[in-house]
Design an enzyme around this catalytic site. Structure first.
Site, mmCIF file in Angstrom:
data_model
loop_
_atom_site.group_PDB
_atom_site.id
_atom_site.type_symbol
_atom_site.label_atom_id
_atom_site.label_comp_id
_atom_site.label_asym_id
_atom_site.label_seq_id
_atom_site.Cartn_x
_atom_site.Cartn_y
_atom_site.Cartn_z
ATOM 1 N N HIS A 1 51.674 -3.969 4.156
ATOM 2 C CA HIS A 1 50.527 -4.079 3.233
ATOM 3 C C HIS A 1 50.808 -3.357 1.913
ATOM 4 C CE1 HIS A 1 47.447 -6.117 5.575
ATOM 5 N NE2 HIS A 1 47.682 -5.349 6.616
ATOM 6 N N HIS B 1 53.805 -3.298 10.319
ATOM 7 C CA HIS B 1 52.711 -4.152 9.841
ATOM 8 C C HIS B 1 51.941 -3.450 8.723
ATOM 9 C CE1 HIS B 1 49.184 -6.981 10.491
ATOM 10 N NE2 HIS B 1 48.632 -5.996 9.799
ATOM 11 N N GLU B 2 51.569 -2.186 8.957
ATOM 12 C CA GLU B 2 50.757 -1.486 7.950
ATOM 13 C C GLU B 2 51.546 -1.246 6.663
ATOM 14 O OE1 GLU B 2 47.690 -1.432 8.353
ATOM 15 O OE2 GLU B 2 47.801 -1.960 10.473
ATOM 16 N N CYS C 1 45.240 -9.087 12.063
ATOM 17 C CA CYS C 1 45.064 -8.243 10.879
ATOM 18 C C CYS C 1 43.600 -8.312 10.472
ATOM 19 C CB CYS C 1 45.957 -8.732 9.744
ATOM 20 S SG CYS C 1 45.806 -7.771 8.236
HETATM 21 NI NI NI Z 1 46.964 -5.819 8.526
#
Ligand code: NI
Length: 186
Positions: free
Chosen positions: A154, A150-151, A108
């Site tokens: 966030h 994953h994104e 990341c």
């Molecule tokens: Ni990330």
């Protein structure tokens, strides 16, 4: 157009629940998308979420038109913008109710120099909008599914170490992979 600073883990702005985008096709939104693309490209990222540059909105980008030196085994995928996303994990088939998870290494841009083994759903459907307000619906698997999960994490204040189950598989990239120079500098 600008390359923005990427927030690092420890910054409380990475832990917020991001707000939905309500105004599409605006100058401000197009500028944000351009800044995210410039920032992701300059960092060789596979994806980037608006909270990582301190913008409290549900907007992520991912994909690259070229192969990514940080993820040399990942197939190239066209750049995508995804706003106000909703992810639904998919079963393998009608007969098999199991939601399959797969583990793989992730990094990341908010944790430079680190990698961890992270479980993700192997197949997902995601919906949302592009920057013009046009709806998006896609069913994906593999690296594409991993990057989206994953994104989108966030956007709910989750960084991938919060998903790591086996901390023997979390550490500095150059220690975990001493022989692979290509992924040392994230
Ligand atoms: Ni990330």
């Amino acid at each position: 157009m600008a390359v923005r600073d990427i927030l690092k883990m420890g910054d409380p702005r990475l832990l917020r629940m991001a707000q939905p985008v309500t105004q599409f096709d605006s100058d401000a939104l197009h500028l944000l998308v351009t800044d995210l693309l410039d920032t992701m490209r300059s960092a060789d990222g596979a994806g980037l979420a608006a909270p990582q540059i301190g913008v409290d909105l549900q907007l992520v980008i991912f994909g690259s038109n070229e192969r990514n030196p940080r993820y040399p085994d990942a197939p190239p995928a066209p750049k995508k913008v995804l706003i106000n996303p909703v992810i639904t994990p998919l079963r393998e088939s009608e007969e098999d109710p199991t939601l399959l998870e797969v583990e793989d290494w992730e990094g990341c841009l908010s944790l430079p120099g680190l990698r961890g083994m992270v479980p993700r759903f192997s197949r997902i459907r995601y919906t949302g909008f592009d920057q013009y307000g046009d709806p998006i619906e896609r069913t994906v698997e593999g690296f594409h599914a991993r990057v989206v999960q994953h994104e989108c994490d966030h956007l709910i204040g989750r960084l991938y170490p919060m998903r790591v189950r086996d901390f023997s598989k979390f550490g500095f990239t150059d220690v975990l992979f001493p022989n692979i120079a290509a992924i040392e500098d994230d």
